[in-house]
Design a protein around this motif. Structure first.
Motif, mmCIF file in Angstrom:
data_model
loop_
_atom_site.group_PDB
_atom_site.id
_atom_site.type_symbol
_atom_site.label_atom_id
_atom_site.label_comp_id
_atom_site.label_asym_id
_atom_site.label_seq_id
_atom_site.Cartn_x
_atom_site.Cartn_y
_atom_site.Cartn_z
ATOM 1 N N ALA A 103 29.091 8.456 5.426
ATOM 2 C CA ALA A 103 28.786 9.546 6.237
ATOM 3 C C ALA A 103 29.861 10.601 6.270
ATOM 4 C CB ALA A 103 28.772 9.068 7.760
ATOM 5 N N GLY A 104 31.274 10.334 5.913
ATOM 6 C CA GLY A 104 32.095 11.502 5.976
ATOM 7 C C GLY A 104 32.007 12.325 4.642
ATOM 8 N N GLU A 105 31.681 11.790 3.640
ATOM 9 C CA GLU A 105 31.523 12.391 2.277
ATOM 10 C C GLU A 105 30.128 13.301 2.351
ATOM 11 O OE1 GLU A 105 33.127 12.970 -0.190
ATOM 12 O OE2 GLU A 105 34.808 11.753 0.461
ATOM 13 N N ALA A 106 29.093 12.747 3.096
ATOM 14 C CA ALA A 106 27.741 13.272 3.382
ATOM 15 C C ALA A 106 28.056 14.458 4.355
ATOM 16 C CB ALA A 106 26.845 12.496 4.001
ATOM 17 N N LEU A 107 28.911 14.320 5.355
ATOM 18 C CA LEU A 107 29.129 15.468 6.102
ATOM 19 C C LEU A 107 29.958 16.591 5.411
ATOM 20 C CD1 LEU A 107 29.240 17.013 8.884
ATOM 21 C CD2 LEU A 107 31.397 15.451 9.336
ATOM 22 N N ARG A 108 30.914 15.995 4.702
ATOM 23 C CA ARG A 108 31.622 17.279 3.798
ATOM 24 C C ARG A 108 30.437 18.058 2.984
ATOM 25 N NH1 ARG A 108 33.846 16.877 -1.431
ATOM 26 N NH2 ARG A 108 35.648 18.583 -1.800
ATOM 27 N N ALA A 109 29.714 17.170 2.309
ATOM 28 C CA ALA A 109 28.695 17.747 1.359
ATOM 29 C C ALA A 109 27.841 18.814 2.291
ATOM 30 C CB ALA A 109 27.936 16.595 0.485
ATOM 31 N N ARG A 110 27.438 18.211 3.457
ATOM 32 C CA ARG A 110 26.720 19.531 4.024
ATOM 33 C C ARG A 110 27.480 20.572 4.429
ATOM 34 N NH1 ARG A 110 24.674 14.602 6.791
ATOM 35 N NH2 ARG A 110 26.068 14.857 8.501
ATOM 36 N N ILE A 111 28.829 20.359 5.009
ATOM 37 C CA ILE A 111 29.629 21.547 5.192
ATOM 38 C C ILE A 111 29.832 22.336 3.938
ATOM 39 C CG2 ILE A 111 32.208 22.269 5.894
ATOM 40 C CD1 ILE A 111 32.100 19.746 7.664
ATOM 41 N N LEU A 112 30.170 21.815 2.827
ATOM 42 C CA LEU A 112 30.231 22.848 1.543
ATOM 43 C C LEU A 112 28.898 23.211 1.448
ATOM 44 C CD1 LEU A 112 32.385 20.482 -0.742
ATOM 45 C CD2 LEU A 112 33.172 22.357 0.690
ATOM 46 N N GLN A 113 27.794 22.751 1.486
ATOM 47 C CA GLN A 113 26.537 23.321 1.194
ATOM 48 C C GLN A 113 26.086 24.463 2.171
ATOM 49 O OE1 GLN A 113 23.206 20.584 1.552
ATOM 50 N NE2 GLN A 113 21.751 22.298 0.669
ATOM 51 N N GLN A 114 26.427 24.298 3.499
ATOM 52 C CA GLN A 114 26.206 25.415 4.323
ATOM 53 C C GLN A 114 27.170 26.595 3.985
ATOM 54 O OE1 GLN A 114 26.975 23.645 8.392
ATOM 55 N NE2 GLN A 114 25.294 22.398 8.310
ATOM 56 N N ALA A 115 28.467 26.374 3.790
ATOM 57 C CA ALA A 115 29.325 27.412 3.537
ATOM 58 C C ALA A 115 29.010 28.018 2.274
ATOM 59 C CB ALA A 115 30.707 26.881 3.002
ATOM 60 N N GLU A 116 28.287 27.609 1.283
ATOM 61 C CA GLU A 116 28.024 27.986 -0.081
ATOM 62 C C GLU A 116 26.484 29.145 0.337
ATOM 63 O OE1 GLU A 116 28.890 28.470 -3.089
ATOM 64 O OE2 GLU A 116 30.633 27.252 -2.319
ATOM 65 N N GLN A 117 25.664 28.315 1.216
ATOM 66 C CA GLN A 117 24.583 28.935 1.699
ATOM 67 C C GLN A 117 24.892 30.453 2.449
ATOM 68 O OE1 GLN A 117 22.367 26.203 4.208
ATOM 69 N NE2 GLN A 117 21.368 25.183 2.376
ATOM 70 N N GLN A 118 26.055 30.293 3.396
ATOM 71 C CA GLN A 118 26.371 31.298 4.212
ATOM 72 C C GLN A 118 27.203 32.591 3.117
ATOM 73 O OE1 GLN A 118 29.422 29.891 6.993
ATOM 74 N NE2 GLN A 118 27.482 29.221 8.423
ATOM 75 N N LYS A 119 27.903 31.970 2.191
ATOM 76 C CA LYS A 119 28.342 32.802 1.191
ATOM 77 C C LYS A 119 27.350 33.449 0.385
ATOM 78 C CE LYS A 119 31.759 32.900 -2.803
ATOM 79 N NZ LYS A 119 32.649 32.212 -3.755
ATOM 80 N N ALA A 120 26.278 32.789 0.094
ATOM 81 C CA ALA A 120 25.138 33.390 -0.605
ATOM 82 C C ALA A 120 24.667 34.281 0.110
ATOM 83 C CB ALA A 120 24.220 32.177 -1.261
ATOM 84 N N GLY A 121 24.188 33.957 1.411
ATOM 85 C CA GLY A 121 23.675 34.913 2.259
ATOM 86 C C GLY A 121 24.384 36.301 2.485
ATOM 87 N N ALA A 122 25.959 35.957 2.575
ATOM 88 C CA ALA A 122 26.629 37.345 2.883
ATOM 89 C C ALA A 122 26.464 38.130 1.435
ATOM 90 C CB ALA A 122 27.974 37.019 3.170
ATOM 91 N N ALA A 123 26.422 37.382 0.535
ATOM 92 C CA ALA A 123 26.378 38.242 -0.853
ATOM 93 C C ALA A 123 25.020 38.763 -1.028
ATOM 94 C CB ALA A 123 26.792 37.390 -1.968
ATOM 95 N N ALA A 124 24.097 38.138 -0.560
ATOM 96 C CA ALA A 124 22.872 38.943 -0.498
ATOM 97 C C ALA A 124 22.565 40.064 0.222
ATOM 98 C CB ALA A 124 21.715 37.922 -0.452
ATOM 99 N N GLU A 125 23.051 39.836 1.584
ATOM 100 C CA GLU A 125 23.263 40.894 2.501
ATOM 101 C C GLU A 125 24.119 42.198 1.938
ATOM 102 O OE1 GLU A 125 24.690 39.763 6.419
ATOM 103 O OE2 GLU A 125 22.834 38.288 6.636
#
Length: 355
Positions: A148-170
């Motif tokens: 679960a810890g690795e899965a949570l870490r993966a989700r956090i990294l994924q969300q960070a990447e999504q936010q970064k991609a969204g900011a770049a798109a904006e």
């Protein structure tokens, strides 16, 4: 709530809360959980070793008790007749399903009705997994995640990447919008400049055309108008002040020339008068077709008579010094149809002539 104390010597009914129980002739074995018999549990909930080597963690013991009950009986600390356990409905309703408990679900047999779908198998996998898999989603379990810890870490990294991609798109969209607005402004500025230039060119062309038309008009007029004297010197202009003029200012335009110089009709017209006119000396008046009058004064001789038609350039008399003069010259006056005297210079220029 179950405890670790010995069970009471109370007869057990034929059927317990969780299913059939062994008969009176069947024996019970003591279940003494140890570090070797209990499945290792990863995560924060670990079994603590006690002095006798026996695991006393309430969490592990509770899980073991529930697992034993689900398997068909209840383990006791001592060999005693089985007893039934009845729980209040409020407690029973709050208990989790055995199959959903990590590390316990795999101990429960699902039989022939085991889930067949991928989601159900993932739920079963999570239920059968150790405590460290608590918090995993079905999709993560299907992908093989077990921590679960690795899965949570993966989700956090994924969300960070999504936010970064969204900011770049904006940022990209904002840059594209700014570039489009700048291009539109530049295009508008160019269009406005082109429009202004076209308007200026059109105005210049119109002015040039008007000037050309005026020149052509004046050239045509010049062909039908003529200066009154061929060789002359301008000595006095319209409106000059002086005591030599009875009105206090000069009322015409003076062309100085030798006596006897021919005087020509400026434009075609009719002789309105020809003769002596006091201070004007000998004077000839030509009436034009528009009603204007031309006065030729101080002549030395007259060559026309009243009522005679003359054309442009015809000789009507000669330069002289008769009347109130200081020397030989032609005193020319121009009068409008209403009789008002105007500047002869401006009138001649309006006809395409430049004295």
């Amino acid at each position: 709530m179950a405890s670790n104390e010995p069970a009471l010597d109370t007869p057990m009914p034929p059927h317990s809360l969780y299913g059939d129980v062994p008969g009176e002739t069947e024996s019970w074995e003591e279940w003494d959980p140890t570090e070797e018999s209990v499945r290792p549990v990863r995560g924060r909930h670990r079994v603590a070793k006690q002095r006798g080597g026996l695991a006393r963690s309430s969490t592990v013991l509770g899980v073991g008790v529930i697992a034993a009950v689900g398997a068909g009986g209840m383990a006791t600390a001592q060999t005693k007749p089985p007893v039934s356990i009845s729980l209040p409905d409020s407690v029973k309703n709050s208990l989790p399903d055995l199959g959903s408990l990590p590390g316990v679900g795999e101990l429960v047999s699902h039989g022939a009705d085991a889930p067949k779908t991928a989601a159900a198998r993932a739920d079963q996998k999570i239920a059968a997994a150790p405590l460290t898999m608590t918090g995993l989603s079905t999709a993560e379990a299907e992908q093989g995640a077990t921590d679960a810890g690795e899965a949570l870490r993966a989700r956090i990294l994924q969300q960070a990447e999504q936010q970064k991609a969204g900011a770049a798109a904006e940022a990209k969209a904002a840059a594209q919008k700014a570039a489009a607005e700048k291009a539109a402004a530049e295009a508008k500025a160019k269009q406005d400049a082109a429009t202004a230039q076209a308007a200026a060119d059109k105005k210049a062309a119109e002015e040039a055309a008007a000037k050309k038309a005026e020149e052509e008009r004046l050239a045509k007029l010049a062909a039908s108008y003529s200066l009154p004297v061929g060789s002359y010197t301008l000595t006095s202009t319209f409106g000059e002040a002086g005591s030599m003029w009875s009105s206090g200012h000069h009322t015409g335009l003076d062309f100085a020339a030798p006596t006897g110089t021919p005087l020509k009709a400026i434009h075609s017209g009719t002789i309105l008068s020809a003769g002596w006119a006091g201070a004007y000396g000998y004077r000839t008046v030509i009436a034009l077709d528009d009603g204007s009058e031309l006065w030729y004064c101080h002549q030395s001789s007259l060559a026309v008579s009243v009522g005679q038609k003359v054309a442009t350039g015809d000789v009507i008399g000669r330069v002289g010094a008769t009347g109130n003069v200081t020397g030989p010259h032609l005193h020319l006056e121009v009068h409008t149809p209403s009789g008002t005297g105007i500047d002869p210079m401006a009138w001649l220029q309006s006809k395409g002539l430049n004295p």
